[in-house]
Design a protein around this motif. Structure first.
Motif, mmCIF file in Angstrom:
data_model
loop_
_atom_site.group_PDB
_atom_site.id
_atom_site.type_symbol
_atom_site.label_atom_id
_atom_site.label_comp_id
_atom_site.label_asym_id
_atom_site.label_seq_id
_atom_site.Cartn_x
_atom_site.Cartn_y
_atom_site.Cartn_z
ATOM 1 N N ALA A 35 0.820 -1.217 0.000
ATOM 2 C CA ALA A 35 0.000 0.000 0.000
ATOM 3 C C ALA A 35 0.848 1.258 0.000
ATOM 4 C CB ALA A 35 -0.940 -0.009 1.207
ATOM 5 N N GLY A 36 2.171 1.091 0.007
ATOM 6 C CA GLY A 36 3.057 2.242 0.002
ATOM 7 C C GLY A 36 3.207 2.904 1.357
ATOM 8 N N GLN A 37 2.829 2.191 2.416
ATOM 9 C CA GLN A 37 2.922 2.723 3.773
ATOM 10 C C GLN A 37 4.250 2.325 4.411
ATOM 11 O OE1 GLN A 37 -0.413 0.935 5.731
ATOM 12 N NE2 GLN A 37 -1.952 1.983 4.468
ATOM 13 N N PRO A 38 4.714 3.079 5.405
ATOM 14 C CA PRO A 38 5.913 2.644 6.142
ATOM 15 C C PRO A 38 5.640 1.307 6.827
ATOM 16 C CG PRO A 38 5.401 4.940 6.611
ATOM 17 C CD PRO A 38 4.216 4.388 5.865
ATOM 18 N N VAL A 39 6.550 0.377 6.684
ATOM 19 C CA VAL A 39 6.350 -0.949 7.267
ATOM 20 C C VAL A 39 6.722 -0.920 8.745
ATOM 21 C CG1 VAL A 39 6.985 -3.389 7.143
ATOM 22 C CG2 VAL A 39 6.843 -2.019 5.043
ATOM 23 N N GLN A 40 5.815 -1.402 9.573
ATOM 24 C CA GLN A 40 6.035 -1.436 11.018
ATOM 25 C C GLN A 40 6.643 -2.785 11.403
ATOM 26 O OE1 GLN A 40 5.439 1.403 12.809
ATOM 27 N NE2 GLN A 40 4.949 2.221 10.773
ATOM 28 N N TRP A 41 7.950 -2.893 11.256
ATOM 29 C CA TRP A 41 8.623 -4.144 11.605
ATOM 30 C C TRP A 41 8.693 -4.306 13.113
ATOM 31 C CZ3 TRP A 41 8.904 -7.141 7.632
ATOM 32 C CH2 TRP A 41 9.138 -6.625 6.360
ATOM 33 N N ASP A 42 8.451 -5.524 13.582
ATOM 34 C CA ASP A 42 8.562 -5.843 15.008
ATOM 35 C C ASP A 42 9.951 -6.439 15.241
ATOM 36 O OD1 ASP A 42 8.401 -6.648 17.609
ATOM 37 O OD2 ASP A 42 6.628 -7.917 17.354
ATOM 38 N N PHE A 43 10.814 -5.669 15.870
ATOM 39 C CA PHE A 43 12.190 -6.125 16.092
ATOM 40 C C PHE A 43 12.326 -6.950 17.381
ATOM 41 C CE2 PHE A 43 12.565 -2.417 13.376
ATOM 42 C CZ PHE A 43 13.438 -2.862 12.392
ATOM 43 N N ASN A 44 11.209 -7.208 18.053
ATOM 44 C CA ASN A 44 11.260 -7.942 19.318
ATOM 45 C C ASN A 44 10.371 -9.183 19.307
ATOM 46 O OD1 ASN A 44 13.007 -6.067 20.863
ATOM 47 N ND2 ASN A 44 11.299 -4.637 20.602
ATOM 48 N N ASP A 45 9.978 -9.635 18.124
ATOM 49 C CA ASP A 45 9.154 -10.835 18.064
ATOM 50 C C ASP A 45 10.021 -12.064 18.361
ATOM 51 O OD1 ASP A 45 10.609 -11.377 15.783
ATOM 52 O OD2 ASP A 45 8.971 -10.958 14.391
ATOM 53 N N PRO A 46 9.413 -13.243 18.559
ATOM 54 C CA PRO A 46 10.199 -14.433 18.925
ATOM 55 C C PRO A 46 11.295 -14.770 17.923
ATOM 56 C CG PRO A 46 7.875 -14.820 19.330
ATOM 57 C CD PRO A 46 7.958 -13.511 18.621
ATOM 58 N N TRP A 47 11.037 -14.570 16.615
ATOM 59 C CA TRP A 47 12.072 -14.863 15.614
ATOM 60 C C TRP A 47 13.286 -13.975 15.817
ATOM 61 C CZ3 TRP A 47 14.678 -12.104 11.909
ATOM 62 C CH2 TRP A 47 15.406 -12.848 10.981
ATOM 63 N N CYS A 48 13.055 -12.679 16.020
ATOM 64 C CA CYS A 48 14.165 -11.749 16.222
ATOM 65 C C CYS A 48 14.921 -12.065 17.505
ATOM 66 C CB CYS A 48 13.641 -10.305 16.269
ATOM 67 S SG CYS A 48 13.082 -9.663 14.682
ATOM 68 N N ALA A 49 14.175 -12.382 18.557
ATOM 69 C CA ALA A 49 14.811 -12.681 19.839
ATOM 70 C C ALA A 49 15.712 -13.906 19.728
ATOM 71 C CB ALA A 49 13.742 -12.891 20.911
ATOM 72 N N GLU A 50 15.224 -14.948 19.056
ATOM 73 C CA GLU A 50 16.034 -16.164 18.915
ATOM 74 C C GLU A 50 17.265 -15.915 18.056
ATOM 75 O OE1 GLU A 50 15.375 -19.752 16.184
ATOM 76 O OE2 GLU A 50 14.503 -20.418 18.086
ATOM 77 N N ARG A 51 17.098 -15.164 16.971
ATOM 78 C CA ARG A 51 18.225 -14.928 16.081
ATOM 79 C C ARG A 51 19.299 -14.098 16.786
ATOM 80 N NH1 ARG A 51 18.003 -16.210 10.857
ATOM 81 N NH2 ARG A 51 16.809 -17.843 11.880
ATOM 82 N N ARG A 52 18.892 -13.073 17.543
ATOM 83 C CA ARG A 52 19.874 -12.278 18.296
ATOM 84 C C ARG A 52 20.603 -13.141 19.320
ATOM 85 N NH1 ARG A 52 16.220 -7.669 17.920
ATOM 86 N NH2 ARG A 52 15.068 -8.545 19.673
#
Length: 234
Positions: free
Chosen positions: A116-133
């Motif tokens: 839709a051309g909107q800024p994407v609201q990425w969640d940097f604290n979801d379980p995937w991000c937490a595990e990868r960090r």
């Protein structure tokens, strides 16, 4: 019905053990040796099921009488098993992303925002991000190479935006054009390489969805030699 076993060889005379046998019908081997009974040693074995046991045999027995030709049979694994490989790997995971779109991406809120051309609201604290960090903090490397068409498809441009999230958790993301990939004769399949030894090949249907259910979604195989990921450009 009992299997018919053929004696392959022994290191301790004709009537001793350890000894190696083969089942001609299946090609599987049976090893006769001294049983491991120390619980501290058994506890070190992975996934030892009830009814299973372990034996000790000299290295020479396998070297002298074991199969000499490499046999690598692909394994079909579940998505749960595949997910577990990212936390059980020893040092590295490398991905080649070769597809023009992924149907699973298009089902997400972030994709709808992007389209839709909107800024994407990425969640940097979801379980995937937490595990990868967490895995990166242990010194493990996660690297990807994304193949881009010219011009890039909408799905590829979405992944370029998603690269901000990948880099935020410690992944190394690189891109290469499809023309460059073809010149380098890179595979057309989409896959991960774990610890430079295990390849997880992802399977997709005609709608670009990862296969589920009875259709295997992932094939795991072990090459005979360590794999070196292809060079890529940023």
């Amino acid at each position: 019905m009992a299997r018919r076993l053929l004696k392959v060889g022994t290191n301790s005379g004709n009537n001793g053990c350890p000894t190696l046998y083969v089942d001609p019908a299946s090609g599987n081997y049976v090893v006769q040796g001294e049983r491991v009974e120390d619980h501290a040693e058994l506890d070190q074995l992975d996934h030892l099921a009830p009814g299973e046991g372990a034996v000790t045999v000299p290295r020479e027995l396998l070297a002298n009488f074991g199969p000499k030709e490499p046999v690598h049979v692909p394994q079909f694994i579940t998505f749960e098993e595949f997910d577990g490989m990212f936390s059980s790997l020893a040092h590295s995971a490398w991905r080649l992303e070769s597809r023009r779109r992924y149907a699973s991406d298009e089902a997400t809120d972030t994709y709808r925002q992007f389209a839709a051309g909107q800024p994407v609201q990425w969640d940097f604290n979801d379980p995937w991000c937490a595990e990868r960090r967490e895995q990166v903090a242990l010194g493990k490397r996660f690297e990807r190479v994304r193949i881009l068409d010219e011009p890039a498809t909408e799905g590829q441009r979405y992944l370029l935006d998603n690269a901000h999230r990948n880099r935020a958790v410690g992944e190394d993301i690189r891109t290469i054009t499809r023309k460059q990939a073809n010149a380098l004769q890179l595979p057309t399949e989409d896959f991960w390489i774990f610890d430079a030894r295990v390849v997880a090949l992802l399977h997709f249907d005609a709608d670009d969805s990862a296969r589920h259910g009875r259709q295997p979604g992932i094939t795991r195989r072990r090459p005979s030699a360590p794999l070196e990921p292809a060079a890529s450009e940023r």
